[in-house]
Design an enzyme around this catalytic site. Sequence first.
Site, PDB file in Angstrom:
ATOM      1  N   HIS A  95     -10.541   1.448   1.733  1.00  8.08           N
ATOM      2  CA  HIS A  95     -10.318   2.320   2.737  1.00  8.08           C
ATOM      3  C   HIS A  95     -11.579   2.082   3.568  1.00  8.08           C
ATOM      4  O   HIS A  95     -12.726   2.837   3.082  1.00  8.08           O
ATOM      5  CB  HIS A  95     -10.250   3.627   2.243  1.00  8.08           C
ATOM      6  CG  HIS A  95     -10.058   4.672   3.304  1.00  8.08           C
ATOM      7  ND1 HIS A  95      -8.817   5.452   3.427  1.00  8.08           N
ATOM      8  CD2 HIS A  95     -10.888   5.177   4.252  1.00  8.08           C
ATOM      9  CE1 HIS A  95      -8.794   6.260   4.494  1.00  8.08           C
ATOM     10  NE2 HIS A  95      -9.982   6.007   4.975  1.00  8.08           N
ATOM     11  N   ASP A 145       1.160   2.683   3.471  1.00  9.25           N
ATOM     12  CA  ASP A 145       0.347   3.913   3.384  1.00  9.25           C
ATOM     13  C   ASP A 145       1.048   5.141   3.202  1.00  9.25           C
ATOM     14  O   ASP A 145       0.649   6.025   3.797  1.00  9.25           O
ATOM     15  CB  ASP A 145      -0.844   3.706   4.259  1.00  9.25           C
ATOM     16  CG  ASP A 145      -1.813   5.017   3.729  1.00  9.25           C
ATOM     17  OD1 ASP A 145      -1.866   5.228   2.584  1.00  9.25           O
ATOM     18  OD2 ASP A 145      -2.624   5.332   4.606  1.00  9.25           O
ATOM     19  N   LYS A 205      -9.376  -0.073  -6.125  1.00 10.99           N
ATOM     20  CA  LYS A 205      -9.446   0.419  -4.691  1.00 10.99           C
ATOM     21  C   LYS A 205     -10.838   1.240  -4.361  1.00 10.99           C
ATOM     22  O   LYS A 205     -11.223   2.063  -5.273  1.00 10.99           O
ATOM     23  CB  LYS A 205      -8.462   1.533  -4.582  1.00 10.99           C
ATOM     24  CG  LYS A 205      -8.309   2.337  -3.245  1.00 10.99           C
ATOM     25  CD  LYS A 205      -7.856   1.544  -2.035  1.00 10.99           C
ATOM     26  CE  LYS A 205      -8.050   2.335  -0.851  1.00 10.99           C
ATOM     27  NZ  LYS A 205      -6.586   2.966  -0.360  1.00 10.99           N
ATOM     28  N   HIS A 246       1.188  -1.145   0.107  1.00 13.89           N
ATOM     29  CA  HIS A 246       0.046   0.119  -0.008  1.00 13.89           C
ATOM     30  C   HIS A 246       0.831   1.249   0.053  1.00 13.89           C
ATOM     31  O   HIS A 246       1.564   1.735   1.065  1.00 13.89           O
ATOM     32  CB  HIS A 246      -0.789  -0.054   0.989  1.00 13.89           C
ATOM     33  CG  HIS A 246      -2.016   1.017   1.116  1.00 13.89           C
ATOM     34  ND1 HIS A 246      -3.261   1.062   1.464  1.00 13.89           N
ATOM     35  CD2 HIS A 246      -1.696   2.243   0.861  1.00 13.89           C
ATOM     36  CE1 HIS A 246      -3.947   2.205   1.431  1.00 13.89           C
ATOM     37  NE2 HIS A 246      -2.772   3.124   1.281  1.00 13.89           N
ATOM     38  N   ASN A 282      -5.092   7.354  -6.272  1.00 12.02           N
ATOM     39  CA  ASN A 282      -5.848   8.493  -6.029  1.00 12.02           C
ATOM     40  C   ASN A 282      -5.201   9.883  -6.144  1.00 12.02           C
ATOM     41  O   ASN A 282      -4.720  10.896  -5.524  1.00 12.02           O
ATOM     42  CB  ASN A 282      -6.401   8.596  -4.325  1.00 12.02           C
ATOM     43  CG  ASN A 282      -5.131   8.647  -3.233  1.00 12.02           C
ATOM     44  OD1 ASN A 282      -4.044   8.183  -3.765  1.00 12.02           O
ATOM     45  ND2 ASN A 282      -5.235   8.991  -2.221  1.00 12.02           N
ATOM     46  N   ALA A 333      -3.907  14.933   5.446  1.00 14.04           N
ATOM     47  CA  ALA A 333      -3.736  13.529   6.117  1.00 14.04           C
ATOM     48  C   ALA A 333      -2.630  12.785   5.450  1.00 14.04           C
ATOM     49  O   ALA A 333      -2.773  12.579   3.900  1.00 14.04           O
ATOM     50  CB  ALA A 333      -4.987  12.970   5.944  1.00 14.04           C
ATOM     51  N   HIS A 389       1.531   5.170  -1.803  1.00 15.09           N
ATOM     52  CA  HIS A 389       1.002   6.766  -2.513  1.00 15.09           C
ATOM     53  C   HIS A 389       2.632   7.190  -2.839  1.00 15.09           C
ATOM     54  O   HIS A 389       3.498   7.554  -2.053  1.00 15.09           O
ATOM     55  CB  HIS A 389       0.510   7.585  -1.771  1.00 15.09           C
ATOM     56  CG  HIS A 389      -0.783   7.081  -1.062  1.00 15.09           C
ATOM     57  ND1 HIS A 389      -2.072   7.287  -1.721  1.00 15.09           N
ATOM     58  CD2 HIS A 389      -1.056   6.375   0.133  1.00 15.09           C
ATOM     59  CE1 HIS A 389      -2.794   6.745  -1.041  1.00 15.09           C
ATOM     60  NE2 HIS A 389      -2.286   6.084   0.003  1.00 15.09           N
ATOM     61  N   VAL A 390       2.769   7.355  -4.328  1.00 11.06           N
ATOM     62  CA  VAL A 390       3.954   8.032  -4.698  1.00 11.06           C
ATOM     63  C   VAL A 390       3.783   9.274  -5.538  1.00 11.06           C
ATOM     64  O   VAL A 390       4.658   9.846  -5.778  1.00 11.06           O
ATOM     65  CB  VAL A 390       4.705   7.231  -5.444  1.00 11.06           C
ATOM     66  CG1 VAL A 390       5.309   5.952  -4.732  1.00 11.06           C
ATOM     67  CG2 VAL A 390       4.011   6.491  -6.716  1.00 11.06           C
ATOM     68  N   HIS A 416      -4.769  -0.595   5.861  1.00 11.40           N
ATOM     69  CA  HIS A 416      -4.570   0.372   7.014  1.00 11.40           C
ATOM     70  C   HIS A 416      -5.283   0.123   8.228  1.00 11.40           C
ATOM     71  O   HIS A 416      -5.960   1.107   8.563  1.00 11.40           O
ATOM     72  CB  HIS A 416      -4.085   1.557   6.682  1.00 11.40           C
ATOM     73  CG  HIS A 416      -5.157   2.446   5.988  1.00 11.40           C
ATOM     74  ND1 HIS A 416      -6.579   2.348   5.991  1.00 11.40           N
ATOM     75  CD2 HIS A 416      -5.126   2.936   4.675  1.00 11.40           C
ATOM     76  CE1 HIS A 416      -7.244   3.024   4.978  1.00 11.40           C
ATOM     77  NE2 HIS A 416      -6.039   3.289   3.993  1.00 11.40           N
TER      78      HIS A 416
HETATM   79  O1  DOR Z   1      -3.541   9.719   5.526  1.00 12.21           O
HETATM   80  C1  DOR Z   1      -3.817   9.357   4.563  1.00 12.21           C
HETATM   81  N1  DOR Z   1      -3.390   9.978   3.272  1.00 12.21           N
HETATM   82  N2  DOR Z   1      -4.937   8.200   4.088  1.00 12.21           N
HETATM   83  C2  DOR Z   1      -5.043   7.941   2.961  1.00 12.21           C
HETATM   84  O2  DOR Z   1      -6.042   7.335   3.002  1.00 12.21           O
HETATM   85  C3  DOR Z   1      -5.002   8.640   1.745  1.00 12.21           C
HETATM   86  C4  DOR Z   1      -3.303   9.124   1.758  1.00 12.21           C
HETATM   87  C5  DOR Z   1      -3.088  10.120   0.935  1.00 12.21           C
HETATM   88  O3  DOR Z   1      -3.348   9.880  -0.187  1.00 12.21           O
HETATM   89  O4  DOR Z   1      -2.440  11.105   1.288  1.00 12.21           O
HETATM   90 ZN    ZN Z   2      -3.465   5.063   1.456  1.00 16.81          ZN
END
Ligand code: DOR
Ligand code: ZN
Length: 345
Positions: A136, A247, A99, A13, A41, A263, A15-16, A174
């Site tokens: 999620h 995450d 997702k 899991h 996302n 977040a 995010h880049v 997560h």
């Molecule tokens: O804290 C988070 N950041 N939770 C998520 O589900 C998405 C992620 C983000 O893409 O920044």
């Molecule tokens: Zn995530």
Amino acid sequence: MQQLTLTQPDDWHLHVRTGELLKTVINHTARQFARAIIMPNLQPPVTNVSQALSYQQEIHQATSGEYNFTPLMVLYLTNTTTIEDVQQAAASSAVHAFKLYPAGATTNSDQGVTDLDAVFPVFAAMEELNLPLLIHGEVTNPEIDIFDRERIFIEQKLSVIHQHFPQLRIVLEHVTTQEAVQFVTQAPDNISATITPQHLMYNRNTMLVGGIKPHYYCLPILKRETHREALIEAATSGSPKFFLGTDSAPHLTHLKENSCGCAGCYSAYAAIELYAEVFDQAGALDKLEGFASFYGADFYQLKRNTRKITLEKTSWEVPEFYSVADKSRLTPLKAGETLHWKLQA
Ligand code: DOR
Ligand code: ZN
């Protein structure tokens, strides 16, 4: 010096992002992990195979040639995802899952699903074609307390999805609560979960006592200590239902240290080292390899890696920030603190 050699791990899991941020973060992951499940996302989200292929190409181009790293792509489920989208995803060797973001649950989720029932035909196609659904797991009703959103999602939504589609392979992403651990543990083998380093290391006091500390703010939000303890127990149990998913979610420092902060915790720079620290403190280093290198690959029905990595027990200081395109900053989780495990070059 104490050393630990493991089969090379994968991050299930991650995010880049894109552009300069992608260039800053991707080699932090590629130096440790053989593969990573790449979250879709973006803005706009990655909703079909051709978008996934061009995103995968951008990731390849940003990755240093010294690493042998494979980004595993994921499609973002929307109200308008079709059965044909699922068929194309199943036929693509680049795409490994869909997702589900309930609309409004987190960063860039506004195009997520607003009515779960409406996507049931898509879930049926995924079940039929053996494509995993990554979730999620938080409800978004404004009246539901933020600390209860995962538990209520499990009670009201996840259990319904699972009942209707008993063969659908699901990763509850997560997980942050005792209730999530219990649900996944009791469910059949096609239900699994990822666990992040921040939810293993911290409870909500870390974020809120003595001043608000925005670098600990992520979604699902950190919970109370009893939940953290349940997560430690699950991660170190040796159960193949729980595996590594950082995450890691990079946001520029000024967007986190903000009156409306984003977040996400940036942990990819030292992901395996952070997990090693957690497993060491729990006296469970012997369980790290299963969690980090075996169970995720098994769940995704991919081959386990064969290369090895070695960690050394030695102290090093986390930088205060990483530079993004020489002008912006990215603050890592544990900025300025000391870590006790280090990946050998
Ligand atoms: O804290 C988070 N950041 N939770 C998520 O589900 C998405 C992620 C983000 O893409 O920044
Ligand atoms: Zn995530």
